[in-house]
Design an enzyme around this catalytic site. Structure first.
Site, PDB file in Angstrom:
ATOM      1  NE  ARG A   1      -6.405 -11.872  20.508  1.00 46.92           N
ATOM      2  CZ  ARG A   1      -7.261 -12.869  20.270  1.00 46.92           C
ATOM      3  NH1 ARG A   1      -7.202 -13.550  19.147  1.00 46.92           N
ATOM      4  NH2 ARG A   1      -8.191 -13.179  21.157  1.00 46.92           N
TER       5      ARG A   1
ATOM      6  CG  HIS B   1      -9.793 -12.311  14.200  1.00 52.72           C
ATOM      7  ND1 HIS B   1      -9.274 -11.407  15.072  1.00 52.72           N
ATOM      8  CD2 HIS B   1      -9.954 -13.458  14.936  1.00 52.72           C
ATOM      9  CE1 HIS B   1      -9.127 -11.963  16.268  1.00 52.72           C
ATOM     10  NE2 HIS B   1      -9.537 -13.212  16.203  1.00 52.72           N
TER      11      HIS B   1
HETATM   12  P1  NDP Z   1      -4.470 -20.836  26.710  1.00 50.17           P
HETATM   13  O1  NDP Z   1      -4.705 -19.487  27.262  1.00 50.17           O
HETATM   14  O2  NDP Z   1      -5.276 -22.006  27.189  1.00 50.17           O
HETATM   15  O3  NDP Z   1      -2.920 -21.215  26.897  1.00 50.17           O
HETATM   16  C1  NDP Z   1      -1.887 -20.397  26.439  1.00 50.17           C
HETATM   17  C2  NDP Z   1      -0.678 -21.235  26.036  1.00 50.17           C
HETATM   18  O4  NDP Z   1       0.389 -20.368  25.641  1.00 50.17           O
HETATM   19  C3  NDP Z   1      -0.147 -22.091  27.193  1.00 50.17           C
HETATM   20  O5  NDP Z   1       0.329 -23.324  26.682  1.00 50.17           O
HETATM   21  C4  NDP Z   1       1.009 -21.253  27.715  1.00 50.17           C
HETATM   22  O6  NDP Z   1       2.026 -21.996  28.348  1.00 50.17           O
HETATM   23  C5  NDP Z   1       1.542 -20.643  26.428  1.00 50.17           C
HETATM   24  N1  NDP Z   1       2.293 -19.425  26.709  1.00 50.17           N
HETATM   25  C6  NDP Z   1       1.827 -18.262  27.271  1.00 50.17           C
HETATM   26  N2  NDP Z   1       2.820 -17.366  27.398  1.00 50.17           N
HETATM   27  C7  NDP Z   1       3.930 -17.974  26.919  1.00 50.17           C
HETATM   28  C8  NDP Z   1       5.280 -17.579  26.783  1.00 50.17           C
HETATM   29  N3  NDP Z   1       5.711 -16.379  27.183  1.00 50.17           N
HETATM   30  N4  NDP Z   1       6.164 -18.460  26.262  1.00 50.17           N
HETATM   31  C9  NDP Z   1       5.762 -19.697  25.884  1.00 50.17           C
HETATM   32  N5  NDP Z   1       4.486 -20.142  25.977  1.00 50.17           N
HETATM   33  C10 NDP Z   1       3.589 -19.287  26.478  1.00 50.17           C
HETATM   34  O7  NDP Z   1      -4.539 -20.739  25.108  1.00 50.17           O
HETATM   35  P2  NDP Z   1      -5.587 -21.258  24.028  1.00 50.17           P
HETATM   36  O8  NDP Z   1      -4.958 -22.419  23.357  1.00 50.17           O
HETATM   37  O9  NDP Z   1      -6.959 -21.399  24.574  1.00 50.17           O
HETATM   38  O10 NDP Z   1      -5.630 -19.976  23.056  1.00 50.17           O
HETATM   39  C11 NDP Z   1      -4.431 -19.388  22.624  1.00 50.17           C
HETATM   40  C12 NDP Z   1      -4.678 -18.104  21.868  1.00 50.17           C
HETATM   41  O11 NDP Z   1      -5.222 -18.374  20.583  1.00 50.17           O
HETATM   42  C13 NDP Z   1      -5.681 -17.098  22.483  1.00 50.17           C
HETATM   43  O12 NDP Z   1      -5.107 -16.364  23.534  1.00 50.17           O
HETATM   44  C14 NDP Z   1      -5.961 -16.222  21.281  1.00 50.17           C
HETATM   45  O13 NDP Z   1      -4.967 -15.212  21.194  1.00 50.17           O
HETATM   46  C15 NDP Z   1      -5.802 -17.168  20.104  1.00 50.17           C
HETATM   47  N6  NDP Z   1      -7.109 -17.485  19.500  1.00 50.17           N
HETATM   48  C16 NDP Z   1      -7.341 -17.055  18.223  1.00 50.17           C
HETATM   49  C17 NDP Z   1      -8.540 -17.292  17.619  1.00 50.17           C
HETATM   50  C18 NDP Z   1      -8.783 -16.893  16.201  1.00 50.17           C
HETATM   51  O14 NDP Z   1      -9.927 -16.956  15.741  1.00 50.17           O
HETATM   52  N7  NDP Z   1      -7.759 -16.485  15.466  1.00 50.17           N
HETATM   53  C19 NDP Z   1      -9.645 -17.961  18.341  1.00 50.17           C
HETATM   54  C20 NDP Z   1      -9.282 -18.413  19.668  1.00 50.17           C
HETATM   55  C21 NDP Z   1      -8.061 -18.163  20.223  1.00 50.17           C
HETATM   56  P3  NDP Z   1       1.703 -22.893  29.672  1.00 50.17           P
HETATM   57  O15 NDP Z   1       0.974 -24.112  29.154  1.00 50.17           O
HETATM   58  O16 NDP Z   1       3.013 -23.197  30.235  1.00 50.17           O
HETATM   59  O17 NDP Z   1       0.819 -22.028  30.557  1.00 50.17           O
END
Ligand code: NDP
Length: 310
Positions: A225, A273
């Site tokens: 993001r 995006h």
């Molecule tokens: P998920 O919501 O499935 O998982 C999030 C991951 O981030 C998990 O591995 C989590 O750790 C980790 N995480 C969250 N907070 C922290 C932190 N403070 N420190 C370290 N690690 C952290 O994610 P997705 O893979 O499904 O999607 C990720 C993001 O990609 C979305 O939220 C969105 O912002 C972005 N996205 C962008 C798109 C685009 O077109 N540009 C399209 C789709 C998504 P843990 O495994 O320990 O919970």
């Protein structure tokens, strides 16, 4: 009972209303701004809804985010705290992001921008890059989508690391966990791919302090993001040579303003995006299925945890 749709763009909203009406004939699908009886609305399918908008519906069962991230829903201070939020993800979205990450990691790895610049000058310049096994790529976030992207990089032969909160293991990926694991992860990352969700903990994470921990000349790909990136810190890092280049798909303000310094920067590649822009038909069918599953079971794998923020 009805479902309301808000996408910010009137034409897009109409298209999604049409698609969802066909897929869910047992529900009335209406425009968020013309919802009819407020108490009849059970689901709100939204992208970046206006503040206070969701709270108007007293009998809402869930909010459906048209996207994998839920930050655009949670930013509403008036959002009722008890409401489940369903994320929209699935094989189509995952595949698109795998393509995006492979494309841009390879572009940095093979110095495509330099070759393009040479061509523009009519210059025959051969660059020898290390083989993928000697290129260290690091993925921030190892969620549903990011894990698949990390695996794709492994399959391409890259020396791949990942960083997440819990440090959940991914086959073939060297995993680092939490704040304690971040410095070691960064120190060995030549191409950094951000696929984190935007939460209070991850906002502004891509800043000068983080860039200083990467090897000099490292590259950044941000498809998480826009709120992850401190824009002035990126410009300073590129200008000083601390970073060698960046590919950005997401921005603090979208669309990126016409006078923004990123547009003309020689070391920044911009994509609007579209890393995983889901087509309306696929998106609507994933959402219809998620709502049906939620109706049947009162739960779903797609439900985000508002306390964690993802
Ligand atoms: P998920 O919501 O499935 O998982 C999030 C991951 O981030 C998990 O591995 C989590 O750790 C980790 N995480 C969250 N907070 C922290 C932190 N403070 N420190 C370290 N690690 C952290 O994610 P997705 O893979 O499904 O999607 C990720 C993001 O990609 C979305 O939220 C969105 O912002 C972005 N996205 C962008 C798109 C685009 O077109 N540009 C399209 C789709 C998504 P843990 O495994 O320990 O919970």
């Amino acid at each position: 009972m009805s479902i309301v749709v808000y996408l910010g763009d009137a034409e897009e909203t109409r298209e999604w209303i049409g698609l969802l009406s066909r897929l869910m004939p047992d529900h009335e699908i209406r425009d968020f701004d013309d919802p009819g009886q407020l108490s009849a609305v059970e689901y709100a399918v939204v992208w970046a809804p206006p503040r206070g908008g969701i709270a108007r519906f007293p009998n809402l069962k869930a909010v459906v985010s048209v996207g994998a991230g839920v930050d655009h829903v949670l930013r509403d201070p008036n959002l009722p705290k008890h409401l489940p939020i369903l994320r929209t993800t699935g094989p189509d979205m995952v595949q698109r992001l795998r393509e995006y990450v492979a494309l841009h990691v390879l572009a940095h790895h093979r110095e495509l921008a330099t070759t393009d610049a040479s061509q523009a000058r009519g210059e025959w310049r051969q660059i020898v890059t290390p083989v993928a096994g000697r290129r260290r790529v690091g993925v921030m976030g190892l969620g549903n989508i990011a894990r698949a992207c990390a695996r794709t990089l492994v399959d391409l032969g890259f020396d791949t690391a990942g960083w997440s909160r819990s440090g959940r293991q991914v086959d073939g990926v060297t995993v680092f966990a939490g704040a304690d694991g971040l410095p070691a992860f960064l120190a060995q990352t030549e191409i950094l791919v951000c696929l984190l969700p935007l939460t209070p903990e991850t906002r502004d994470i891509l800043d000068s302090r983080l860039f200083a921990q990467l090897p000099k000349g490292a590259r950044l790909i941000n498809a998480g993001r826009g709120g992850h990136l401190v824009e002035d810190d990126l410009l300073a890092a590129l200008d000083s040579g601390r970073l060698g280049g960046a590919t950005l798909d997401v921005f603090r303000t979208e669309p990126l303003p016409a006078d923004h310094p990123f547009w003309g920067h020689p070391r920044i590649r911009i994509t609007p995006h579209i890393a995983s822009m889901i087509d309306a038909e696929t998106g609507a069918s994933v959402i219809a299925e998620n709502i049906r599953c939620f109706e049947r079971t009162g739960a779903s794998d797609a439900v985000a945890d508002p306390k964690r923020g993802y």
